[in-house]
Design a protein around this motif. Structure first.
Motif, short mmCIF file in Angstrom:
data_model
loop_
_atom_site.label_atom_id
_atom_site.label_comp_id
_atom_site.label_asym_id
_atom_site.label_seq_id
_atom_site.Cartn_x
_atom_site.Cartn_y
_atom_site.Cartn_z
N LEU A 194 -28.48 8.41 18.55
CA LEU A 194 -28.09 9.30 19.07
C LEU A 194 -27.56 9.34 20.23
O LEU A 194 -26.61 10.42 19.82
CB LEU A 194 -29.40 10.56 18.81
N TYR A 195 -27.87 9.06 20.81
CA TYR A 195 -26.42 8.87 22.41
C TYR A 195 -25.79 8.20 22.18
O TYR A 195 -24.29 9.35 22.52
CB TYR A 195 -27.54 8.28 23.48
N ALA A 215 -40.39 4.86 13.01
CA ALA A 215 -39.61 4.15 12.49
C ALA A 215 -38.57 5.85 11.51
O ALA A 215 -37.94 4.96 11.22
CB ALA A 215 -40.68 3.32 11.78
N PHE A 216 -39.55 6.63 11.00
CA PHE A 216 -38.87 7.41 10.03
C PHE A 216 -37.63 7.94 11.42
O PHE A 216 -36.60 8.34 10.61
CB PHE A 216 -39.91 8.28 10.02
N GLY A 217 -37.90 8.02 12.42
CA GLY A 217 -36.78 8.39 13.22
C GLY A 217 -35.46 7.61 13.65
O GLY A 217 -34.26 8.23 13.23
N LEU A 266 -30.28 6.83 12.07
CA LEU A 266 -29.53 5.96 11.59
C LEU A 266 -28.67 5.85 10.87
O LEU A 266 -27.24 6.00 10.49
CB LEU A 266 -29.57 4.66 11.37
N ALA A 267 -29.14 7.18 9.83
CA ALA A 267 -28.58 8.29 9.19
C ALA A 267 -27.14 9.01 9.31
O ALA A 267 -26.21 8.82 9.13
CB ALA A 267 -29.68 8.14 8.13
N LEU A 268 -27.49 9.59 10.50
CA LEU A 268 -27.27 10.54 11.01
C LEU A 268 -25.70 10.22 11.36
O LEU A 268 -24.98 10.94 11.73
CB LEU A 268 -27.95 11.29 12.04
N GLY A 316 -20.25 9.56 10.92
CA GLY A 316 -18.65 7.96 11.58
C GLY A 316 -19.37 7.52 12.31
O GLY A 316 -18.65 6.81 12.97
N SER A 317 -20.01 7.92 13.31
CA SER A 317 -20.30 6.81 15.17
C SER A 317 -21.12 5.77 14.46
O SER A 317 -21.53 4.72 15.68
CB SER A 317 -21.63 7.93 15.61
N LEU A 318 -21.37 5.28 13.78
CA LEU A 318 -22.09 3.89 13.51
C LEU A 318 -21.58 2.63 12.93
O LEU A 318 -21.29 2.51 11.92
CB LEU A 318 -23.43 4.39 12.23
#
Length: 435
Positions: free
Chosen positions: A74-75, A250-252, A257-259, A264-266
């Motif tokens: 997220l960072y 693990a959910f986080g 990753l989905a967020l 478009g940042s991944l």
């Protein structure tokens, strides 16, 4: 007291190694080695390997690298920009205006990062330029950011609470729940300070924000909704009993990753950077924990922890006097060590004391976190001060002075916890009853 000799030897070895620039984890292992050689006939190498492996193979510890990775992902997203755009329309009309975005932004990001440094960097890199452009007082901008970023140590998922739980073998989920209400209370105290200070300060004269319609505010708020849903997923799954702390982590990771992908940042680069960042941070904490486990074993052979606990008991200190002594002790220690190192270094000695005094260990975890939060903003080792110095270019003295009001608010929070212990114990007890 018979324990004075071993105490002197342990402290001398510790300060010698830390003064020589040795990593904290290796320094702890070195001190433990000295203790084993001097105070026991047991083979030191065998004891070290067995103890370190037992500590490192704890299933509870697997939550730590997962939460670190979630924060690293997220960072590297556009989260800081989206946070400011989503929060600023709602906070602009409060007394203190957009200064509150520092506190609320840090509170929200703390709930998905677990790291004070990641919280500070993520929120600060967006809020500092925006608040400067609007002519908010520099001392208030810097001070509130330094203080509010420490919420990453308390609001779950807190890396410090994970380390504390592993060190004393207590439930990580219970500790996480214990940190929710105190964390929100501390954030509210920060906001109350901003509201009052903005009214009495003669330097507080920012540029007014343009008025926005309700539709425009709601349109901007959609940027924050995915993050709030991720917070609800992580904390809610633990509170409702659907997941342990490790499973929630693990959910986080999957949610972050989905967020990042939806923004478009991944990219391949951000994925690799986040993974390596998590590896470096987790390895550093694991080395400190390994050293602490070995040091605890070494101290146990000297009888030092129990001897100190008995000595404290003989002094006839009340519970409040003991907590005041520990408050001063951790504040002083925090001037020289980071929060995680302070916790793992002292638990072997402090845990028997508090258990013998009848202090709830879950409650004490929150007490310790509030106190080591202060270490993040106290010179000369306050990590948040170094991060802010790099971001703003200010002298260390200026940043430390700006953070003094937040330090005093944290001291006040300690007394709130002492006189209203239910703030930390009610939610874990409620969760236990649900199960």
């Amino acid at each position: 007291m018979e324990a004075l000799g071993p105490i002197a030897i342990f402290l001398l070895a510790l300060f010698a190694l830390l003064g020589a620039g040795v990593w904290v984890g290796l320094a702890l292992i070195g001190v433990a080695w000295v203790g084993m050689e001097l105070f026991t006939s047991r083979p030191t190498g065998d004891a070290m390997v067995t103890t370190i492996w037992a500590g490192a193979s704890s299933w509870t510890l697997t939550a730590l690298p997962l939460f670190v990775w979630m924060g690293e992902i997220l960072y590297r997203t556009r989260l800081s920009e989206d946070l400011f755009k989503g929060l600023s329309p709602w906070l602009a009309r409060l007394p203190g205006g957009l200064i509150h975005t520092n506190i609320v932004g840090c509170t929200v990001f703390a709930a998905v990062s677990g790291s004070s440094a990641a919280t500070l960097t993520t929120v600060g890199r967006m809020s500092i330029p925006e608040l400067r452009r609007r002519d908010y007082p520099e001392t208030m901008v810097i001070g509130t950011l330094a203080g509010a970023a420490t919420l990453g140590l308390m609001i779950p998922p807190s890396l410090t609470l994970i380390v504390y739980g592993v060190a004393i073998n207590e439930s990580i989920t219970q500790l996480f729940m214990a940190g929710v209400l105190p964390g929100l209370t501390l954030a509210a105290m920060f906001m109350a300070y901003v509201a009052v200070a903005s009214q009495v300060s003669k330097d507080f004269d920012p540029k007014p924000e343009p008025r926005m319609s309700l539709r425009q505010k709601l349109a901007n708020s959609r940027l924050v909704i995915p993050l709030l849903l991720l917070v609800a997923l992580v904390i809610g799954s633990m509170y409702l009993g659907f997941a342990t702390a490790t499973e929630a982590a693990a959910f986080g990771v999957l949610g972050s990753l989905a967020l990042a992908a939806s923004q478009g940042s991944l990219t391949r680069a951000t994925f690799t950077d986040s993974l390596m960042g998590a590896v470096r941070t987790s390895a550093m904490i694991a080395l400190i924990l390994a050293g602490a486990k070995f040091l605890s074993l070494s101290m146990g052979f000297t009888g030092l922890p129990r001897g100190l606990a008995d000595f404290i008991a003989e002094q006839g200190l009340t519970r409040f006097e003991l907590l005041m002594a520990l408050l001063v002790f951790y504040i002083v220690l925090g001037c020289f060590l980071d929060g995680i190192s302070s916790v793992v270094l002292t638990m072997a000695v402090v845990e028997p004391m508090i258990r013998q005094a009848g202090v709830d260990v879950i409650w004490f975890g929150i007490f310790v976190v509030v106190v080591v939060e202060m270490a993040q903003i106290t010179p000369p080792i306050g990590f948040n001060l170094f991060v802010l110095q790099g971001m703003t270019g200010h002298e260390m003295g200026f940043i430390a002075r700006a953070a003094i009001p937040m330090f005093l608010i944290m001291v006040a929070m300690v007394f709130v916890l002492i006189f209203v212990p239910e703030l930390a114990t009610w939610l874990p007890e409620t969760m236990s009853q649900r199960r």
